[in-house]
Design a protein around this motif. Structure first.
Motif, short mmCIF file in Angstrom:
data_model
loop_
_atom_site.label_atom_id
_atom_site.label_comp_id
_atom_site.label_asym_id
_atom_site.label_seq_id
_atom_site.Cartn_x
_atom_site.Cartn_y
_atom_site.Cartn_z
N TRP A 25 -3.48 -0.12 -11.22
CA TRP A 25 -3.07 -1.09 -10.21
C TRP A 25 -2.15 -2.15 -10.78
O TRP A 25 -1.25 -2.64 -10.09
N GLN A 26 -2.34 -2.52 -12.05
CA GLN A 26 -1.44 -3.51 -12.64
C GLN A 26 -0.03 -2.95 -12.79
O GLN A 26 0.95 -3.66 -12.59
N HIS A 75 1.36 3.45 -4.52
CA HIS A 75 0.12 3.40 -5.29
C HIS A 75 0.36 3.84 -6.73
O HIS A 75 1.36 4.46 -7.05
N ARG A 80 1.61 -3.25 -9.43
CA ARG A 80 2.10 -4.60 -9.18
C ARG A 80 3.38 -4.86 -9.97
O ARG A 80 4.34 -5.47 -9.44
N ASP A 101 0.82 -1.21 0.00
CA ASP A 101 0.00 0.00 0.00
C ASP A 101 0.86 1.27 0.00
O ASP A 101 0.35 2.36 -0.24
#
Length: 198
Positions: free
Chosen positions: A77-78, A73, A81, A70
């Motif tokens: 979102w991919q 950010h 990651r 977290d």
């Protein structure tokens, strides 16, 4: 992911031979050695204490790097990651293991550019019962936006992780239930799991 080849200087997508722990330039054939280490991911539904466990893990896994995902950010979102796997890969080149604490699904990780640069990605599910989860989520500050729907969604997600641990994950994903144990004991169990697979 394309990189600058140290042999010819071109921007290329290298081929990877895991058995030899090398990546190869498709243009000039330059071979670059790299360390192929496993990656460890602590996943779980909201409210199980993934963020809380980070500090305790750093106390027992002193030869590894532990991250709360977290903390970084991204609108995509991919991409976030993918960035975490890039960080973990760079850390691996110093011979250190990385443990990522955050809700990450296997299929999303396998879609990341740097997934191929790890010997294996291991998952463990941090879990608590529904009553504990609901109590923890309701205790969060208002700005976290916890709603009845959010609580119900994460109860369902927690059950999905339990139901699919042996189906979606190889090896089967173990579960640590911290409903009735403290963070120190949970961290000790996670540390034993990491040490087993590395």
């Amino acid at each position: 992911m394309a990189i600058v080849c140290l042999g010819c200087g071109e921007y290329v997508e290298t081929k990877v031979e895991k058995e030899k722990e090398i990546r190869i330039c498709p243009d000039c054939g330059y071979e670059e050695k790299f360390k192929l280490l496993p990656l460890f991911i602590i996943t779980g539904a909201s409210g199980v204490g993934k963020t809380t466990i980070v500090k305790r893990l750093r106390e027992v896994l002193t030869d590894s790097e532990i991250f709360d995902t977290d903390e970084m950010h991204a609108a995509d979102w991919q991409q976030a990651r993918s960035n975490w796997l890039k960080v973990a890969f760079q850390i691996a080149q110093s011979g250190r293991h990385t443990v990522l604490c955050g809700t990450m699904m296997r299929h999303d990780i396998e879609d990341c550019d740097h997934f191929r640069f790890f010997r294996h990605v291991y998952y463990i599910n941090l879990h608590c019962d529904d009553a504990a989860r609901e109590s923890r989520l309701r205790a969060r500050p208002q700005w976290r936006g916890v709603t009845e729907e959010f609580i119900a969604d994460h109860k369902r997600f927690a059950q999905w992780l339990l139901d699919n641990a042996a189906i979606e994950y190889e090896p089967p994903m173990p579960t640590i239930d911290n409903t009735n144990i403290n963070d120190v004991e949970a961290a000790r169990q996670i540390s034993s799991w990491v040490n087993h697979w590395r």
